[in-house]
Write an enzyme that holds these catalytic residues in place. Structure first.
Site, short mmCIF file in Angstrom:
data_model
loop_
_atom_site.label_atom_id
_atom_site.label_comp_id
_atom_site.label_asym_id
_atom_site.label_seq_id
_atom_site.Cartn_x
_atom_site.Cartn_y
_atom_site.Cartn_z
N GLU A 1 0.85 -1.21 0.00
CA GLU A 1 0.00 0.00 0.00
C GLU A 1 0.88 1.25 0.00
OE1 GLU A 1 -2.56 1.55 -0.45
OE2 GLU A 1 -4.29 0.96 0.73
N ASP B 1 -3.72 5.29 6.68
CA ASP B 1 -4.20 6.51 7.31
C ASP B 1 -5.10 6.10 8.49
OD1 ASP B 1 -4.77 9.28 7.54
OD2 ASP B 1 -6.40 9.18 6.12
N THR C 1 -9.18 0.92 5.22
CA THR C 1 -9.06 0.24 3.92
C THR C 1 -8.21 -1.02 4.05
OG1 THR C 1 -9.09 2.41 2.86
CG2 THR C 1 -8.41 0.55 1.50
N LEU C 2 -7.05 -0.88 4.64
CA LEU C 2 -6.13 -2.02 4.72
C LEU C 2 -6.69 -3.12 5.61
CD1 LEU C 2 -3.46 -3.21 3.79
CD2 LEU C 2 -2.37 -2.13 5.75
N LYS D 1 0.41 7.02 8.98
CA LYS D 1 0.02 8.18 9.82
C LYS D 1 -0.61 7.61 11.08
CE LYS D 1 -1.42 11.29 6.07
NZ LYS D 1 -2.64 11.89 5.47
#
Ligand code: IMP
Ligand code: MG
Length: 178
Positions: free
Chosen positions: A100, A104, A108-109, A132
């Site tokens: 990726e 954040d 999503t991941l 982050k």
């Protein structure tokens, strides 16, 4: 609101050096194994293309790609993503490394890893160029991480702002102007 490219946060030299180190870490972890490197389109493309060229020949890597898009506002809480392009090959029994651009909120991941785990790979891990950590909402294990960065929106080296600036060789902060 207008956006412009601001100062460099990570230079191409800093990125290249860290990518080589990550390549060593990944090579050591998967030496003598077959590895399916899964790039998440489009943001990870630049990073992935540099990373795979640092892998030692003892890692037998193949490449596959997924494209995902968020389901809009609801993803802010669930992280559900729509698969726009699925993998070409079955990953059952394979060693899989998801690559990726940036983690954040982690939504999503973590969702992607859940979907892929259901396909019963031999092993499943994630590699992200940027993280982050301050923004994390969903806990997600990033086994290989390039840089932890502050809560700033960044572009370049594959990362975009509304489709722009993926092609920049360095990673820049984005400035907002009215
Ligand atoms: P997450 O689900 O909140 O972890 O979102 C990850 C996705 O948001 C990444 O794959 C990027 O497409 C996008 N994203 C998050 N932060 C940035 C940024 O600073 N620049 C560009 N894209 C970002
Ligand atoms: Mg993006």
């Amino acid at each position: 609101m207008a956006y412009s490219v601001g100062e460099i946060l990570l230079s191409r030299e800093q990125i290249a050096q860290r990518v080589r180190e990550l390549g060593d870490e990944v090579s050591a972890a998967y030496e003598g194994r077959n590895l399916v490197v899964v790039g998440i389109l489009k943001g990870a493309v630049v990073f992935l293309s540099d990373l795979v060229r640092t892998l030692r020949p003892q890692v037998e890597a193949s490449l596959d790609f997924m494209a995902v898009s968020s389901y809009g506002a609801s993803t802010k809480t669930t992280g559900a993503v729509k698969i726009l392009k699925d993998l070409d090959a079955d990953i059952r029994g394979k060693h899989v490394l998801v690559v990726e651009d940036i983690v954040d909120t982690g939504l999503t991941l973590s969702y992607l890893l859940k979907i892929l785990e259901e396909r019963e790979p031999e092993s499943l891990a994630a590699c992200a160029l940027l993280d982050k950590p301050e923004r994390r909402q969903a806990p997600v294990a990033v086994r290989f991480c390039g840089f932890s960065i502050p809560d700033e929106f960044v572009v370049g080296y594959g990362l975009d702002c509304g489709g722009r600036w993926r092609h920049l060789p360095d990673i820049h902060k984005v400035e907002m102007t009215d």
